[in-house]
Design a protein around this motif. Structure first.
Motif, mmCIF file in Angstrom:
data_model
loop_
_atom_site.group_PDB
_atom_site.id
_atom_site.type_symbol
_atom_site.label_atom_id
_atom_site.label_comp_id
_atom_site.label_asym_id
_atom_site.label_seq_id
_atom_site.Cartn_x
_atom_site.Cartn_y
_atom_site.Cartn_z
ATOM 1 N N SER A 50 0.397 -1.333 -0.138
ATOM 2 C CA SER A 50 -0.078 0.101 0.213
ATOM 3 C C SER A 50 1.206 1.302 -0.343
ATOM 4 O O SER A 50 0.536 2.157 -0.439
ATOM 5 C CB SER A 50 -1.002 0.129 1.470
ATOM 6 N N LYS A 51 1.533 1.137 0.875
ATOM 7 C CA LYS A 51 2.769 2.415 1.058
ATOM 8 C C LYS A 51 3.349 2.660 -0.273
ATOM 9 O O LYS A 51 3.719 3.257 -1.291
ATOM 10 C CB LYS A 51 4.032 2.053 2.168
ATOM 11 N N GLU A 52 4.009 1.824 -0.925
ATOM 12 C CA GLU A 52 4.707 0.867 -2.446
ATOM 13 C C GLU A 52 4.107 1.935 -3.351
ATOM 14 O O GLU A 52 4.008 2.934 -4.179
ATOM 15 C CB GLU A 52 5.129 0.035 -2.669
ATOM 16 N N ASP A 53 2.457 1.907 -4.442
ATOM 17 C CA ASP A 53 1.488 2.211 -4.379
ATOM 18 C C ASP A 53 1.039 3.354 -4.103
ATOM 19 O O ASP A 53 0.717 4.479 -5.538
ATOM 20 C CB ASP A 53 0.499 1.701 -3.758
ATOM 21 N N ALA A 54 1.270 3.666 -2.794
ATOM 22 C CA ALA A 54 1.300 5.281 -2.809
ATOM 23 C C ALA A 54 1.703 6.127 -3.551
ATOM 24 O O ALA A 54 1.754 7.369 -3.274
ATOM 25 C CB ALA A 54 0.337 5.968 -1.012
ATOM 26 N N GLU A 55 2.844 5.484 -2.938
ATOM 27 C CA GLU A 55 4.484 6.895 -3.077
ATOM 28 C C GLU A 55 4.456 6.016 -4.784
ATOM 29 O O GLU A 55 4.610 7.720 -5.612
ATOM 30 C CB GLU A 55 5.796 5.483 -2.796
ATOM 31 N N ALA A 56 4.014 5.610 -5.249
ATOM 32 C CA ALA A 56 4.066 5.318 -7.153
ATOM 33 C C ALA A 56 2.793 5.976 -7.962
ATOM 34 O O ALA A 56 3.137 6.900 -8.964
ATOM 35 C CB ALA A 56 3.749 3.887 -7.559
ATOM 36 N N GLU A 57 1.782 6.320 -6.526
ATOM 37 C CA GLU A 57 0.933 7.123 -7.637
ATOM 38 C C GLU A 57 1.118 8.933 -7.072
ATOM 39 O O GLU A 57 1.273 9.176 -7.823
ATOM 40 C CB GLU A 57 -0.633 6.752 -6.920
ATOM 41 N N GLU A 58 1.638 9.094 -6.578
ATOM 42 C CA GLU A 58 1.993 10.772 -5.510
ATOM 43 C C GLU A 58 3.252 10.639 -7.127
ATOM 44 O O GLU A 58 3.284 11.887 -7.453
ATOM 45 C CB GLU A 58 2.662 10.363 -4.401
ATOM 46 N N CYS A 60 3.558 9.455 -10.413
ATOM 47 C CA CYS A 60 2.914 9.992 -11.239
ATOM 48 C C CYS A 60 2.494 11.062 -11.228
ATOM 49 O O CYS A 60 2.283 11.845 -12.369
ATOM 50 C CB CYS A 60 1.651 8.199 -11.644
ATOM 51 N N LYS A 61 1.521 11.861 -10.227
ATOM 52 C CA LYS A 61 0.500 12.904 -10.362
ATOM 53 C C LYS A 61 2.177 14.142 -10.258
ATOM 54 O O LYS A 61 2.258 15.135 -11.133
ATOM 55 C CB LYS A 61 0.306 13.468 -8.931
ATOM 56 N N ARG A 62 2.712 13.971 -10.276
ATOM 57 C CA ARG A 62 4.311 15.050 -10.303
ATOM 58 C C ARG A 62 4.762 14.622 -11.357
ATOM 59 O O ARG A 62 4.977 15.681 -11.567
ATOM 60 C CB ARG A 62 4.957 14.679 -8.793
ATOM 61 N N GLY A 63 4.851 13.779 -11.566
ATOM 62 C CA GLY A 63 5.518 13.566 -13.348
ATOM 63 C C GLY A 63 4.629 14.116 -14.593
ATOM 64 O O GLY A 63 5.152 14.585 -15.404
#
Length: 63
Positions: A50-58, A60-63
């Motif tokens: 869940s932590k990794e998924d949240a970091e990946a989503e964040e 993607c939003k920045r990129g």
């Protein structure tokens, strides 16, 4: 309630007087302990994912 908490409560609820022999009691406690360990590992793996998924989503939003 987490599955690991259920396993822990199960271990705490078994009284030695309820079991016929020491050998059976030790086997029961071993099985419950292994179940508890497995549940803790699964819960930690889920939290990490869940932590990794949240970091990946964040990211993607920045990129």
């Amino acid at each position: 309630m987490k599955n690991s908490e259920v396993k822990k409560m199960q271990a705490l609820s078994i009284r030695r007087d309820d079991v016929v022999s020491d050998e059976i009691w030790f086997q029961m406690m071993r099985d419950i302990f292994f179940g508890y360990e497995n549940e803790v590992m699964l819960e930690k793996a889920e939290e990490q994912k869940s932590k990794e998924d949240a970091e990946a989503e964040e990211a993607c939003k920045r990129g």
